[in-house]
Design a protein around this motif. Structure first.
Motif, PDB file in Angstrom:
ATOM      1  N   ILE A  38       4.522  -9.461  -4.931  1.00 43.35           N
ATOM      2  CA  ILE A  38       3.592  -8.336  -5.117  1.00 43.35           C
ATOM      3  C   ILE A  38       3.943  -7.313  -4.050  1.00 43.35           C
ATOM      4  CG2 ILE A  38       1.193  -7.591  -5.287  1.00 43.35           C
ATOM      5  CD1 ILE A  38       0.352 -10.381  -5.936  1.00 43.35           C
ATOM      6  N   TYR A  39       4.315  -6.137  -4.513  1.00 41.51           N
ATOM      7  CA  TYR A  39       4.820  -5.114  -3.612  1.00 41.51           C
ATOM      8  C   TYR A  39       3.857  -3.925  -3.641  1.00 41.51           C
ATOM      9  CZ  TYR A  39       8.480  -2.442  -1.241  1.00 41.51           C
ATOM     10  OH  TYR A  39       9.196  -1.720  -0.330  1.00 41.51           O
ATOM     11  N   GLY A  40       3.390  -3.519  -2.496  1.00 43.72           N
ATOM     12  CA  GLY A  40       2.418  -2.419  -2.438  1.00 43.72           C
ATOM     13  C   GLY A  40       3.026  -1.130  -1.929  1.00 43.72           C
ATOM     14  N   LEU A  41       2.727  -0.043  -2.631  1.00 42.79           N
ATOM     15  CA  LEU A  41       3.130   1.282  -2.141  1.00 42.79           C
ATOM     16  C   LEU A  41       1.866   1.953  -1.630  1.00 42.79           C
ATOM     17  CD1 LEU A  41       5.409   2.894  -4.886  1.00 42.79           C
ATOM     18  CD2 LEU A  41       6.101   2.129  -2.633  1.00 42.79           C
ATOM     19  N   ILE A  42       1.843   2.292  -0.352  1.00 44.02           N
ATOM     20  CA  ILE A  42       0.660   2.968   0.171  1.00 44.02           C
ATOM     21  C   ILE A  42       1.067   4.265   0.862  1.00 44.02           C
ATOM     22  CG2 ILE A  42      -0.826   0.941   0.359  1.00 44.02           C
ATOM     23  CD1 ILE A  42      -0.118   0.715   3.285  1.00 44.02           C
ATOM     24  N   LEU A 194       2.514  -2.173  -7.088  1.00 48.03           N
ATOM     25  CA  LEU A 194       1.268  -1.409  -7.210  1.00 48.03           C
ATOM     26  C   LEU A 194       1.160  -0.359  -6.130  1.00 48.03           C
ATOM     27  CD1 LEU A 194      -1.058  -2.608  -4.985  1.00 48.03           C
ATOM     28  CD2 LEU A 194      -0.888  -4.532  -6.538  1.00 48.03           C
ATOM     29  N   SER A 195       0.488   0.726  -6.490  1.00 53.81           N
ATOM     30  CA  SER A 195       0.168   1.713  -5.472  1.00 53.81           C
ATOM     31  C   SER A 195      -1.342   1.717  -5.357  1.00 53.81           C
ATOM     32  CB  SER A 195       0.688   3.089  -5.874  1.00 53.81           C
ATOM     33  OG  SER A 195      -0.237   3.730  -6.698  1.00 53.81           O
ATOM     34  N   SER A 196      -1.828   1.845  -4.152  1.00 57.05           N
ATOM     35  CA  SER A 196      -3.277   1.782  -3.992  1.00 57.05           C
ATOM     36  C   SER A 196      -3.717   2.498  -2.727  1.00 57.05           C
ATOM     37  CB  SER A 196      -3.726   0.320  -3.943  1.00 57.05           C
ATOM     38  OG  SER A 196      -5.120   0.255  -3.834  1.00 57.05           O
ATOM     39  N   HIS A 197      -4.970   2.969  -2.787  1.00 61.91           N
ATOM     40  CA  HIS A 197      -5.597   3.541  -1.597  1.00 61.91           C
ATOM     41  C   HIS A 197      -6.485   2.509  -0.931  1.00 61.91           C
ATOM     42  CE1 HIS A 197      -4.827   7.704  -3.173  1.00 61.91           C
ATOM     43  NE2 HIS A 197      -4.484   7.779  -1.918  1.00 61.91           N
ATOM     44  N   LEU A 212       4.560   5.365   2.403  1.00 66.19           N
ATOM     45  CA  LEU A 212       5.182   6.651   2.125  1.00 66.19           C
ATOM     46  C   LEU A 212       4.366   7.770   2.770  1.00 66.19           C
ATOM     47  CD1 LEU A 212       5.900   6.407  -1.726  1.00 66.19           C
ATOM     48  CD2 LEU A 212       7.401   5.785   0.124  1.00 66.19           C
ATOM     49  N   ASN A 213       5.069   8.773   3.255  1.00 61.47           N
ATOM     50  CA  ASN A 213       4.392   9.959   3.771  1.00 61.47           C
ATOM     51  C   ASN A 213       5.286  11.166   3.546  1.00 61.47           C
ATOM     52  OD1 ASN A 213       2.342  11.408   4.991  1.00 61.47           O
ATOM     53  ND2 ASN A 213       3.171  11.133   7.049  1.00 61.47           N
ATOM     54  N   PHE A 294      -2.624  -0.605  11.070  1.00 60.26           N
ATOM     55  CA  PHE A 294      -1.189  -0.386  11.091  1.00 60.26           C
ATOM     56  C   PHE A 294      -0.828   0.933  10.392  1.00 60.26           C
ATOM     57  CE2 PHE A 294       3.023  -0.943   9.145  1.00 60.26           C
ATOM     58  CZ  PHE A 294       3.771  -1.069  10.307  1.00 60.26           C
ATOM     59  N   TYR A 295      -1.501   1.158   9.262  1.00 63.33           N
ATOM     60  CA  TYR A 295      -1.252   2.360   8.444  1.00 63.33           C
ATOM     61  C   TYR A 295      -1.540   3.625   9.254  1.00 63.33           C
ATOM     62  CZ  TYR A 295      -2.272   5.667   4.617  1.00 63.33           C
ATOM     63  OH  TYR A 295      -2.319   6.754   3.788  1.00 63.33           O
TER      64      TYR A 295
END
Lengths: 301, 255
Positions: A38-42, A194-197, A212-213, A294-295
């Motif tokens: 499960i890979y998260g894009l934040i 998944l991408s999530s807030h 990502l930024n 961390f974010y």
């Protein structure tokens, strides 16, 4: 086995009347997803999460870079038979009932007629939608739409699930149902991007995370390596001074109340600094960083 | 190729139209219009006059069908892009041309439906008023239908390149008959650019959909009508292929 591999993905939009100005939506993004991961894009709004997902799905044409799905270039439509996608703002055919919508999706997936009914039954039971299938989608609540969106993505028993904000709009119980479901799917070998807030959900579910930024991949790695489990302290204190101790990360600041994070080696120095500067230490808690900590730390850097 | 997927797209699009209250409102308005037209016709005893009024009625319908074809061409794909419903279709194992073929089928179905209503209306009115109205059903319907399908396809093609509103307006303005009317007006006004505009008009006449349809009171088909049908079919297939090519290359969604 590598399910998805993205190398140096870049997307530039040309804007202006003469199309002479370029806006960089994503730049040089690379990552890969293994089977059952499960890979998260934040990232903040406009950081390029959805653009990345849409490039993978061939709905947006990348300017450069390569996307390999199941070891092949992604342009062939048959590849999409192995992929389930749930869009962010789940836009739907509101004139259809839940059942009609799932039937349409089953036909588009090429599921044989004999199996369609049972598949629709299975996914709707899985998501607790059985009693709502005869209702038109325009009468569905946001949470129900989210569930039917997940149901259509699961119809063809995909090997890769791509989900844009899968838990937003769901109540805590619904979020737990989705989390449990995704974990179960990952355990059975399905890879999930998944991408999530909602960082608490990402932290609970994901094995790997990419931040990502401004369209760039800031950092990528396993959650464990990021959060450095059980190796730090959170200090809550009151101080009128705006300064925070060196080697500490500011996590929260409300008027004079602050929460900082320090690692074990810097704890004593930090407490000494705060005491000398007249700060009133309220609480020191041992524990790991959360993904949110961390974010924020990464984005500040 | 899966014909089932093509039909699923067509059926879904047709559902979106048939389940829209605005569609049924338009049909009711149409029936009301027929009713209003039928009433004064009842009181006219002159057969020639009735024939003229019916001809006017037919021209009126042609214009409505023409507008409907343009409207369908501008919304049938672009509304899915705008509402972003297209993303749950094109992320399935379906070829883009299968999706477009489904849309073409649906466009054809709606235009046929309009024609069924039209033919029934005309037959009813001419029967009631005893006008010797001769309709060559197959060829008339075919050439007229192909013409409207071509207009639909042409609008769909243009709306892949420019904004749907501009595409629709362009087809309306550069439709051969409309454009020729403007050329005539310009020539009569002795514009210094009339030569250029005339040449442009001829060029547009060549590239825009071939005009068909021969609704007549007693006339028969000529040899050229058959060739026209073949030309229309070829034009329609070519339009579909160009639409597929452009749709395949374009960016479906813009973030």
């Amino acid at each position: 086995m590598t399910i998805l591999e993205i190398s140096n993905l870049t997307k530039k939009y040309k804007t202006g009347f003469a199309r002479d100005r370029a806006v960089m939506a994503i730049s040089d993004i690379s990552f890969k997803i293994e089977e059952g991961q499960i890979y998260g894009l934040i990232g903040p709004n406009g950081s390029g999460k959805t653009t990345t997902l849409l490039c993978i799905l061939n709905l947006i044409r990348p300017t450069s870079g390569e996307i390999k799905l199941f070891g092949e270039r992604h342009l062939q439509p048959f590849i999409f038979g192995k992929i389930g996608y749930m869009p962010e703002e789940f836009t739907f055919y509101d004139f259809l009932s839940g059942k009609e919508f799932l039937e349409l999706q089953a036909v588009l997936y090429g599921i044989p007629k004999a199996h369609r009914k049972s598949r629709i039954q299975d996914v709707s039971e899985m998501l607790g939608m059985t009693n709502y299938l005869s209702r038109r989608l325009k009468h569905y609540s946001r949470g129900m739409l989210q569930r039917i969106g997940i149901a259509q993505a699961l119809l063809a028993e995909p090997k890769l699930l791509i989900m844009d904000e899968p838990t937003s709009g769901l109540d805590p119980e619904g979020r737990k149902v989705v989390r449990t479901l995704l974990e179960k799917l990952a355990n059975s070998g399905v890879s999930i991007l998944l991408s999530s807030h909602i960082l608490t959900d990402v932290e609970k579910m994901c094995h790997k995370v990419a931040i990502l930024n401004n369209g760039k991949l800031v950092t990528e790695g396993s959650l464990e390596s990021f959060l450095n489990k059980n190796a730090g302290y959170r200090i809550m204190y009151e101080s009128l001074s705006a300064e925070i101790p060196r080697n500490a990360t500011l996590i929260q600041s409300e008027s004079n109340k602050k929460i900082i994070y320090v690692d074990q080696d810097n704890l004593n120095n930090c407490i000494a600094y705060l005491t000398n500067s007249g700060a009133k230490i309220k609480e020191v808690i041992e524990g790991s960083k959360t993904l949110e900590d961390f974010y924020i730390e990464v984005l500040k850097e | 190729m899966s014909i089932e997927k093509v039909f699923a797209v067509a059926e879904n699009t047709a559902r979106s139209i048939f389940r829209d209250k605005k569609f049924w409102f338009a049909i009711v308005l149409w029936l009301l219009y027929i009713f209003l037209i039928a009433r004064p016709l009842r009181d006219i005893s002159d057969l020639e006059m009735t024939r003229h009024i019916l001809k006017g009625f037919i021209s009126g319908f042609r214009f409505i069908a023409f507008l409907a074809a343009i409207f369908l061409g501008t919304v049938i794909v672009e509304s899915e892009v705008k509402k972003r419903t297209i993303q749950v279709v094109l992320t399935k194992p379906i070829f883009k041309w299968e999706f477009l073929l489904g849309k073409f089928f649906c466009g054809g179905l709606i235009i046929i439906l309009l024609y069924v209503i039209f033919v029934v209306t005309i037959e009813f009115l001419s029967f009631v008023h005893g006008v010797p109205f001769v309709l060559e059903p197959f060829w008339y319907l075919l050439t007229e239908l192909l013409y409207l399908l071509n207009i639909f396809g042409w609008t769909l093609l243009l709306s892949q390149i420019i904004s749907p509103f501009i595409a629709g307006s362009m087809v309306l303005i550069f439709h051969p008959n409309t454009f020729m009317f403007w050329i005539k007006e310009i020539e009569e006004g002795a514009s210094p650019f009339h030569w250029v505009i005339k040449k442009l008009g001829v060029f547009i006449n060549y590239i825009t959909p071939p005009y068909g349809g021969r609704l007549s009171f007693g006339s028969s088909l000529s040899f050229i009508d058959y060739w026209l049908t073949i030309y229309q079919v070829t034009y329609l297939v070519a339009t579909f292929l160009v639409v597929c090519y452009i749709f395949n290359r374009r960016e479906i969604l813009k973030k």
